[in-house]
Design an enzyme around this catalytic site. Structure first.
Site, PDB file in Angstrom:
ATOM      1  N   HIS A  57       8.139  38.894   2.496  1.00  0.00           N
ATOM      2  CA  HIS A  57       9.300  38.430   1.728  1.00  0.00           C
ATOM      3  C   HIS A  57      10.503  38.304   2.652  1.00  0.00           C
ATOM      4  O   HIS A  57      10.722  39.181   3.472  1.00  0.00           O
ATOM      5  CB  HIS A  57       9.605  39.432   0.611  1.00  0.00           C
ATOM      6  CG  HIS A  57      10.843  39.070  -0.147  1.00  0.00           C
ATOM      7  ND1 HIS A  57      10.852  38.042  -1.082  1.00  0.00           N
ATOM      8  CD2 HIS A  57      12.110  39.578  -0.097  1.00  0.00           C
ATOM      9  CE1 HIS A  57      12.081  37.934  -1.579  1.00  0.00           C
ATOM     10  NE2 HIS A  57      12.862  38.850  -0.998  1.00  0.00           N
ATOM     11  N   GLY A  99       0.830  -1.205   0.000  1.00  0.00           N
ATOM     12  CA  GLY A  99       0.000   0.000   0.000  1.00  0.00           C
ATOM     13  C   GLY A  99       0.863   1.252   0.000  1.00  0.00           C
ATOM     14  O   GLY A  99       1.535   1.534   0.995  1.00  0.00           O
TER      15      GLY A  99
HETATM   16  P1  NAD Z   1      -4.796   4.868   2.191  1.00  0.00           P
HETATM   17  O1  NAD Z   1      -6.163   4.693   1.673  1.00  0.00           O
HETATM   18  O2  NAD Z   1      -4.207   6.222   2.248  1.00  0.00           O
HETATM   19  O3  NAD Z   1      -3.788   4.002   1.338  1.00  0.00           O
HETATM   20  C1  NAD Z   1      -3.952   2.624   1.144  1.00  0.00           C
HETATM   21  C2  NAD Z   1      -3.275   2.259  -0.162  1.00  0.00           C
HETATM   22  O4  NAD Z   1      -3.225   0.855  -0.241  1.00  0.00           O
HETATM   23  C3  NAD Z   1      -4.052   2.764  -1.380  1.00  0.00           C
HETATM   24  O5  NAD Z   1      -3.166   3.406  -2.263  1.00  0.00           O
HETATM   25  C4  NAD Z   1      -4.651   1.502  -1.965  1.00  0.00           C
HETATM   26  O6  NAD Z   1      -4.772   1.550  -3.365  1.00  0.00           O
HETATM   27  C5  NAD Z   1      -3.616   0.461  -1.547  1.00  0.00           C
HETATM   28  N1  NAD Z   1      -4.121  -0.902  -1.449  1.00  0.00           N
HETATM   29  C6  NAD Z   1      -5.332  -1.329  -1.002  1.00  0.00           C
HETATM   30  N2  NAD Z   1      -5.383  -2.681  -1.014  1.00  0.00           N
HETATM   31  C7  NAD Z   1      -4.165  -3.122  -1.467  1.00  0.00           C
HETATM   32  C8  NAD Z   1      -3.592  -4.401  -1.685  1.00  0.00           C
HETATM   33  N3  NAD Z   1      -4.268  -5.502  -1.412  1.00  0.00           N
HETATM   34  N4  NAD Z   1      -2.325  -4.459  -2.149  1.00  0.00           N
HETATM   35  C9  NAD Z   1      -1.619  -3.325  -2.398  1.00  0.00           C
HETATM   36  N5  NAD Z   1      -2.105  -2.083  -2.217  1.00  0.00           N
HETATM   37  C10 NAD Z   1      -3.371  -1.976  -1.742  1.00  0.00           C
HETATM   38  O7  NAD Z   1      -4.789   4.142   3.622  1.00  0.00           O
HETATM   39  P2  NAD Z   1      -3.656   4.056   4.727  1.00  0.00           P
HETATM   40  O8  NAD Z   1      -2.368   4.552   4.202  1.00  0.00           O
HETATM   41  O9  NAD Z   1      -3.771   2.700   5.302  1.00  0.00           O
HETATM   42  O10 NAD Z   1      -4.185   5.087   5.794  1.00  0.00           O
HETATM   43  C11 NAD Z   1      -5.505   4.950   6.317  1.00  0.00           C
HETATM   44  C12 NAD Z   1      -6.097   6.291   6.551  1.00  0.00           C
HETATM   45  O11 NAD Z   1      -5.530   6.890   7.715  1.00  0.00           O
HETATM   46  C13 NAD Z   1      -5.824   7.292   5.443  1.00  0.00           C
HETATM   47  O12 NAD Z   1      -6.756   7.178   4.397  1.00  0.00           O
HETATM   48  C14 NAD Z   1      -5.973   8.586   6.144  1.00  0.00           C
HETATM   49  O13 NAD Z   1      -7.321   8.929   6.151  1.00  0.00           O
HETATM   50  C15 NAD Z   1      -5.489   8.281   7.539  1.00  0.00           C
HETATM   51  N6  NAD Z   1      -4.121   8.783   7.688  1.00  0.00           N
HETATM   52  C16 NAD Z   1      -3.901  10.115   7.530  1.00  0.00           C
HETATM   53  C17 NAD Z   1      -2.632  10.609   7.627  1.00  0.00           C
HETATM   54  C18 NAD Z   1      -2.407  12.067   7.424  1.00  0.00           C
HETATM   55  O14 NAD Z   1      -3.370  12.814   7.484  1.00  0.00           O
HETATM   56  N7  NAD Z   1      -1.179  12.518   7.207  1.00  0.00           N
HETATM   57  C19 NAD Z   1      -1.556   9.761   7.882  1.00  0.00           C
HETATM   58  C20 NAD Z   1      -1.808   8.405   8.016  1.00  0.00           C
HETATM   59  C21 NAD Z   1      -3.105   7.934   7.929  1.00  0.00           C
END
Ligand code: NAD
Ligand code: FAD
Length: 473
Positions: A450, A188
């Protein structure tokens, strides 16, 4: 402990604890039930965000950035440092202290606001009653005028890579490693994958990210995600798209099997982080007699004011639709507490900022170019790169850009997308602009100090009208 309250909140993450504080400020008697125990033992307030999310991840991002500065950046400033020693255990201990200080702070706020912290599990019963099962002691039934469900979310697990807390980890485990793994795999390449991948990459791991989608960071504006991917790859993150993980086998290392467009592939890693999204905590949340409506993915169904289908029962934060962001949950918590008190609480879902705390940071608010095109909204776009910004040059932080999208006819700002140093801070001005329904011209006519990075926001606003000063339009 009383057995009747004006408000009972289930969950003490940023959605629940903020709702509890606001309700108390408005004169209500409040209890907040939370079952979280730090490292399996010590109860702690703050939920995912403070204990195993926003705060510990940012603490490690900062520590790893300091290390990277010393090892890779200071020489460019004429500062030669030798004998640099990395103590990962100390880094983790510092992170734990930051967490403990902040969760202790919430405890103080609960005391000051006379909010009862009930440590254990909460379950919604009929007629706004709540079953409280304490960590120690007997179950009790409590009554409330209103109940706020704020039970948050947990990592999604996938069958191809079951986590074991040793070698195959969720984000919780990724925040606890006390040694730098030589090779780190991440399933992911989303927000957590990139933030955690960046931490361990900076500390010396060889990081491979396996992403299922063909598109990198699909929710992010294309121009920004393209730019960011180039930067991340320059730093050594190996981002592989279009990958379907089929199996993981564990021995001394973890063998990750996956398929991509060229067929079956395999990598060997020392640790594997699974970061494929999160799902709402709704198991054991409502008694089977309570007809609490959830959607097909388990999110509690709510309207724009976070009212569930049961009168007097509200739900806020990660357990309901919308972005899983701490500040979104907190604002919903405030809105609900105010509405319970008969005030006109409201959340503007059109102006919620997003930030990914990589280097460069990625931050945005509002619509992407693709969303505007799909909706047939006429728009103008202005961009400005940090390479032409004096402060960014002085800081050696020239990567990235600011992009402003405004309505072609009214010039109202519809979206702002930033990739660059301190994008997390720069986006605030743009959120305010959107809240005030500003035009790009409003931003263009606003004087920016600036030399600051914020001048790139100013120049991008000027560029919407093709009159940026420090670039050829
Ligand atoms: P995410 O949705 O950001 O990313 C998950 C990724 O995994 C996606 O790109 C998806 O396409 C991929 N994916 C899904 N299933 C897969 C598979 N079987 N194999 C490979 N790739 C796969 O979710 P996350 O990174 O787990 O984070 C969860 C949530 O927590 C985020 O959506 C966000 O809302 C929150 N979060 C926010 C922050 C921030 O605000 N900076 C930081 C961390 C987490
Ligand atoms: P949570 O914070 O999940 O809190 C819910 C609480 O309810 C928990 O303590 C849980 O134990 C408790 N609970 C659950 N069920 C029950 C029950 N039945 N009875 C009693 N208690 C219960 N967001 C950002 O905005 N910025 C970031 O930088 C950021 N970084 C993140 C980094 C990581 C690694 C992770 C995992 C998440 C990150 N997030 C970030 C997302 C953020 O943590 C969540 O959006 C936020 O915590 C959601 O708040 P919440 O109050 O809805 O739920």
């Amino acid at each position: 402990m009383a057995n009747s309250y004006d408000v009972i909140v289930i969950g003490a993450g940023p959605a629940g604890y903020v709702a509890a504080i606001r309700a108390s400020q408005l004169g209500m008697s409040v209890a907040c039930i939370d079952e979280f125990r730090r490292k399996g033992s010590e109860p702690a307030l703050g939920g995912t965000c403070l204990n195993v999310g926003c705060i510990p991840s940012k603490a490690l991002l900062d520590s790893s950035e300091q290390y990277h500065k010393v090892t890779d950046e200071l020489a460019g400033h004429g500062i030669n440092v030798s004998g640099v020693d990395l103590d990962v255990s100390k880094m983790i201990a510092r992170k734990d202290k930051v967490v403990a200080d902040l969760t202790g702070g919430i405890q103080q706020l609960f005391k000051a606001n006379k909010i009862e912290w009930l440590q254990g599990h909460g379950k919604l019963l009929s007629d706004r009653r709540v079953e409280f099962s304490p960590h120690k002691g007997k179950k009790q039934t409590l009554e409330a005028g209103s109940v706020i469900l704020a039970t948050g979310s947990k990592p999604i697990e996938i069958g191809a890579a079951p986590t074991d807390g040793e070698r195959v980890l969720t984000s919780d485990g990724a925040l606890e490693m006390t040694e730098v793994p030589k090779r780190l795999g991440v399933i992911g390449a989303g927000v957590i994958g990139l933030e955690m991948g960046s931490v361990w990459n900076r500390l010396g791991s060889k990081v491979v990210l396996l992403e299922a989608q063909e598109e990198f960071l699909a929710p992010v504006d294309h121009q920004v995600s393209r730019d960011a991917k180039r930067q991340f790859e320059k730093q050594g993150l190996d981002i592989r798209l279009n990958c379907r993980v089929t199996e993981t086998r564990q021995g001394k290392t973890v063998s990750v099997h996956y398929e991509d467009k060229d067929g079956s592939q395999n990598i060997q890693v020392d640790k594997l982080i699974v970061a494929v999204g999160r799902r709402p905590n709704t198991e054991e949340l409502a008694h089977e007699d309570v007809d609490l409506l959830t959607d097909e993915r388990g999110f509690v169904h709510v309207n724009d004011h976070c009212e569930t289908n049961i009168p007097g029962v509200y739900a806020v934060g990660d357990v309901v639709r919308g972005p899983m962001l701490a500040h979104k949950g907190s604002e919903e918590g405030v809105m609900v507490a105010e509405r319970i008190a008969g005030k006109p609480g409201h959340v503007n879902y059109e102006a919620i900022p997003w930030v990914i705390y990589t280097d460069p940071e990625i931050a945005w608010v509002g619509r992407t170019e693709k969303q505007l095109k799909n909706a047939g909204t006429p728009f103008r776009s202005g961009t400005f790169g940090f390479a032409a910004n004096g402060r960014a040059r002085a800081m050696d932080k020239t990567a990235g850009m600011v992009k402003i999208l405004s309505h072609a006819e009214t010039d109202r700002v519809l979206g702002v997308h930033i990739c660059g140093s301190q994008a997390s801070e720069l986006i605030a001005e743009c959120v305010v602009a959107m809240e005030f329904a500003a035009s790009a011209e409003d931003l263009a006519r606003t004087i920016h100090a600036h030399p600051t990075l914020s001048e790139s926001v100013h120049e991008a606003a000027l560029a919407v009208d093709k009159r940026a000063i420090h670039k050829a339009n």
